[in-house]
Write a protein that holds these residues in place. Structure first.
Motif, mmCIF file in Angstrom:
data_model
loop_
_atom_site.group_PDB
_atom_site.id
_atom_site.type_symbol
_atom_site.label_atom_id
_atom_site.label_comp_id
_atom_site.label_asym_id
_atom_site.label_seq_id
_atom_site.Cartn_x
_atom_site.Cartn_y
_atom_site.Cartn_z
ATOM 1 N N LEU A 74 0.830 -1.208 0.000
ATOM 2 C CA LEU A 74 0.000 0.000 0.000
ATOM 3 C C LEU A 74 0.865 1.259 0.000
ATOM 4 O O LEU A 74 0.576 2.228 -0.710
ATOM 5 C CB LEU A 74 -0.939 -0.004 1.205
ATOM 6 C CG LEU A 74 -1.909 1.171 1.304
ATOM 7 C CD1 LEU A 74 -2.785 1.266 0.058
ATOM 8 C CD2 LEU A 74 -2.780 1.037 2.549
ATOM 9 N N GLU A 75 1.949 1.238 0.776
ATOM 10 C CA GLU A 75 2.841 2.404 0.844
ATOM 11 C C GLU A 75 3.513 2.658 -0.504
ATOM 12 O O GLU A 75 3.655 3.809 -0.930
ATOM 13 C CB GLU A 75 3.906 2.162 1.926
ATOM 14 C CG GLU A 75 4.714 3.395 2.308
ATOM 15 C CD GLU A 75 3.873 4.474 2.958
ATOM 16 O OE1 GLU A 75 4.313 5.637 2.948
ATOM 17 O OE2 GLU A 75 2.767 4.185 3.462
ATOM 18 N N ILE A 76 3.893 1.609 -1.195
ATOM 19 C CA ILE A 76 4.516 1.757 -2.515
ATOM 20 C C ILE A 76 3.509 2.328 -3.515
ATOM 21 O O ILE A 76 3.831 3.227 -4.294
ATOM 22 C CB ILE A 76 5.084 0.408 -3.000
ATOM 23 C CG1 ILE A 76 6.342 0.066 -2.191
ATOM 24 C CG2 ILE A 76 5.421 0.463 -4.496
ATOM 25 C CD1 ILE A 76 6.858 -1.317 -2.417
ATOM 26 N N ILE A 77 2.279 1.826 -3.489
ATOM 27 C CA ILE A 77 1.256 2.356 -4.400
ATOM 28 C C ILE A 77 1.004 3.828 -4.090
ATOM 29 O O ILE A 77 0.899 4.667 -4.991
ATOM 30 C CB ILE A 77 -0.053 1.549 -4.286
ATOM 31 C CG1 ILE A 77 0.181 0.094 -4.701
ATOM 32 C CG2 ILE A 77 -1.147 2.176 -5.151
ATOM 33 C CD1 ILE A 77 -0.996 -0.823 -4.405
ATOM 34 N N ARG A 78 0.943 4.154 -2.815
ATOM 35 C CA ARG A 78 0.670 5.535 -2.402
ATOM 36 C C ARG A 78 1.778 6.488 -2.856
ATOM 37 O O ARG A 78 1.520 7.592 -3.323
ATOM 38 C CB ARG A 78 0.542 5.583 -0.879
ATOM 39 C CG ARG A 78 0.131 6.943 -0.331
ATOM 40 C CD ARG A 78 0.170 6.870 1.178
ATOM 41 N NE ARG A 78 -0.286 8.092 1.791
ATOM 42 C CZ ARG A 78 0.097 8.499 2.990
ATOM 43 N NH1 ARG A 78 0.957 7.786 3.672
ATOM 44 N NH2 ARG A 78 -0.356 9.610 3.501
ATOM 45 N N ASN A 79 3.025 6.037 -2.736
ATOM 46 C CA ASN A 79 4.169 6.914 -3.035
ATOM 47 C C ASN A 79 4.578 6.910 -4.497
ATOM 48 O O ASN A 79 5.194 7.872 -4.966
ATOM 49 C CB ASN A 79 5.376 6.520 -2.174
ATOM 50 C CG ASN A 79 5.148 6.802 -0.710
ATOM 51 O OD1 ASN A 79 4.389 7.702 -0.354
ATOM 52 N ND2 ASN A 79 5.794 6.034 0.153
ATOM 53 N N GLN A 80 4.268 5.833 -5.227
ATOM 54 C CA GLN A 80 4.776 5.723 -6.595
ATOM 55 C C GLN A 80 3.671 5.586 -7.644
ATOM 56 O O GLN A 80 3.935 5.260 -8.790
ATOM 57 C CB GLN A 80 5.732 4.528 -6.691
ATOM 58 C CG GLN A 80 6.944 4.647 -5.785
ATOM 59 C CD GLN A 80 7.923 3.500 -5.959
ATOM 60 O OE1 GLN A 80 8.087 2.949 -7.047
ATOM 61 N NE2 GLN A 80 8.594 3.127 -4.872
ATOM 62 N N SER A 81 2.442 5.816 -7.252
ATOM 63 C CA SER A 81 1.336 5.677 -8.207
ATOM 64 C C SER A 81 1.430 6.731 -9.311
ATOM 65 O O SER A 81 1.962 7.826 -9.082
ATOM 66 C CB SER A 81 0.010 5.828 -7.459
ATOM 67 O OG SER A 81 -0.102 7.121 -6.887
ATOM 68 N N PRO A 82 0.892 6.386 -10.506
ATOM 69 C CA PRO A 82 0.324 5.078 -10.872
ATOM 70 C C PRO A 82 1.421 4.049 -11.117
ATOM 71 O O PRO A 82 2.461 4.359 -11.709
ATOM 72 C CB PRO A 82 -0.454 5.386 -12.154
ATOM 73 C CG PRO A 82 0.258 6.560 -12.749
ATOM 74 C CD PRO A 82 0.790 7.367 -11.604
ATOM 75 N N ILE A 83 1.178 2.823 -10.661
ATOM 76 C CA ILE A 83 2.189 1.768 -10.753
ATOM 77 C C ILE A 83 1.484 0.439 -11.020
ATOM 78 O O ILE A 83 0.355 0.219 -10.577
ATOM 79 C CB ILE A 83 3.024 1.710 -9.446
ATOM 80 C CG1 ILE A 83 4.192 0.726 -9.581
ATOM 81 C CG2 ILE A 83 2.148 1.378 -8.243
ATOM 82 C CD1 ILE A 83 5.171 0.798 -8.407
ATOM 83 N N SER A 84 2.151 -0.441 -11.771
ATOM 84 C CA SER A 84 1.545 -1.740 -12.108
ATOM 85 C C SER A 84 1.895 -2.785 -11.053
ATOM 86 O O SER A 84 2.827 -2.614 -10.262
ATOM 87 C CB SER A 84 2.054 -2.214 -13.472
ATOM 88 O OG SER A 84 3.423 -2.578 -13.392
ATOM 89 N N ARG A 85 1.149 -3.877 -11.070
ATOM 90 C CA ARG A 85 1.426 -4.982 -10.153
ATOM 91 C C ARG A 85 2.819 -5.538 -10.379
ATOM 92 O O ARG A 85 3.529 -5.880 -9.423
ATOM 93 C CB ARG A 85 0.376 -6.084 -10.333
ATOM 94 C CG ARG A 85 -1.023 -5.686 -9.888
ATOM 95 C CD ARG A 85 -2.050 -6.733 -10.325
ATOM 96 N NE ARG A 85 -3.402 -6.474 -9.846
ATOM 97 C CZ ARG A 85 -4.236 -5.600 -10.391
ATOM 98 N NH1 ARG A 85 -3.850 -4.879 -11.451
ATOM 99 N NH2 ARG A 85 -5.453 -5.432 -9.895
ATOM 100 N N MET A 86 3.218 -5.648 -11.663
ATOM 101 C CA MET A 86 4.535 -6.198 -11.978
ATOM 102 C C MET A 86 5.645 -5.304 -11.426
ATOM 103 O O MET A 86 6.655 -5.796 -10.900
ATOM 104 C CB MET A 86 4.682 -6.346 -13.496
ATOM 105 C CG MET A 86 5.937 -7.103 -13.924
ATOM 106 S SD MET A 86 5.994 -8.790 -13.281
ATOM 107 C CE MET A 86 4.674 -9.530 -14.268
#
Length: 384
Positions: free
Chosen positions: A18-30
């Motif tokens: 969740l922290e990675i999505i929050r900080n680096q969005s938009p981002i893919s699952r891969m």
């Protein structure tokens, strides 16, 4: 025990994703899988859980070479809210902040200089409820409150040990405010809250070692070392206002002689100014400085000298990448920046001078409120 360890690891992985999505969005699952080093299958499972809980959403599809398009992920900004509050001698500021760190509602109200403790808490509670109602914020989405204020704070217990500006001593602010509002409450020194905001979206976003200096009704600092707030043994690391710079100098309200605050604070500037001229407020001193009145120039020249000396000492002690200057004096008298920088050239040790950036906060009057709300997210958000 093994099952508990597995549950803890699962929770930690979920928070990390969740922290990675929050900080680096938009981002893919891969891309998340590559960053964390987990299998795409595990990432997909975690993302699906976060999606069901309302924390993440798919935003768009992108093509990376051949094959099917990859879905990009972002966080849902309205999944939760936190409340940041700044208490100062003459003002109360309240902000409601969403999950991506946007202030979605704001209110500031005056506080009387000698306002009773319970009066202040009632005023906070009343205005907070009005703010929530007017902006139609669902109370079930508010996970807590964090308060930043000047003084010595036992942040683990939420107790204000001493706040000279507010005239409070040994008050259980976290418990008392929780009883009024029914929300969990965190309390900390205002500058420690503000440096959280600087680290989240301000001047130290990419720095792991930084110092924030606040200059206004008092002077203090907050320190980040290796990416974490450095508190010292009793949460008082950074209280530079009571470092002694002249053992034969001015008497400080703390009982010592020659404290830095007795030369730099607005109160000290006003005291010296009134020896020369009838002055109503600190703004009058700043106006006299701009008008070229020699007494004001001399007083503020001395102020800039002591600020530069304080910066020099901080740099020698902590060797940060960035030092941020903030506070009422800097914001109301931006002309003083040039004088401070010139004196820093004189006083800062050469080997350090080349490795540090001296910058100014861009968060204006909302830094403490934003930092407090972000700290509430950091400490109160509990994703199972």
């Amino acid at each position: 025990m093994e099952k508990q360890d597995q549950l803890l690891m699962k929770k930690q992985n979920k928070n990390l994703v969740l922290e990675i999505i929050r900080n680096q969005s938009p981002i893919s699952r891969m891309e998340i899988a590559k960053v964390i080093g987990m299998s795409p299958t595990s990432i997909t499972r975690i993302v699906n859980e976060l999606h069901i809980q309302g924390y993440v959403r798919e935003t768009e599809l992108v093509t990376s070479g051949v094959g099917r398009k990859a879905a990009l992920l972002d966080v849902c900004d309205d999944v939760l809210y936190t409340i940041g509050i700044e208490l100062d001698k003459l003002i109360i500021k309240i902000g409601i902040v969403n999950y991506v760190g946007e202030i979605v509602a704001w209110k500031s109200v005056e506080r009387e200089a000698f306002e009773d403790y319970n009066e202040t808490l009632d005023k906070v509670n009343l205005n907070l409820k009005v703010l929530i109602d007017i902006n139609r914020i669902p109370t079930e989405k508010i996970i807590g409150i964090a308060v930043g204020l000047p003084g010595l704070i036992d942040y683990k217990k939420g107790v204000v040990m001493v706040s000279d500006q507010l005239k409070w001593k040994n008050v259980n602010l976290a418990d008392d405010l929780k009883q009024l509002t029914q929300f969990d409450v965190i309390v900390d020194n205002e500058l420690k809250m503000k440096i959280v905001a600087e680290n989240f979206k301000g001047m130290t976003k990419d720095s792991r070692n930084a110092v924030l200096v606040g200059i206004g009704s008092g002077i203090g600092s907050a320190i980040i070392l290796n990416g974490e707030i450095y508190r010292g043994e009793t949460n008082n690391a950074g209280e530079i206002g009571h470092t002694v710079i002249d053992p034969t100098g001015n008497v400080c309200h703390c009982g010592k002689v020659g404290c830095l605050a007795t030369y730099i604070s607005e109160g000290a500037i006003l005291t010296d100014s009134r020896k020369v001229k009838e002055i109503g407020s600190i703004d009058d001193v700043f106006d006299s400085y701009r008008n070229g009145e020699s007494w004001a120039i001399n007083i503020l020249d001395r102020t800039s000298t002591y600020i530069a000396l304080a910066i020099s000492n901080i740099l020698c002690l902590y060797n940060p990448e960035v030092i941020i200057l903030s506070g009422n004096t800097i914001e109301k008298l931006p002309e003083i920046k040039e004088a401070i920088e010139q004196k820093c050239e004189l006083y800062i040790w050469e080997p350090i001078k080349e490795s540090v950036k001296i910058v100014y906060s861009q968060l204006s009057d909302r830094g403490v409120v934003l930092g407090a709300a972000i700290q509430a997210q950091n400490l109160l958000l509990n994703i199972e």
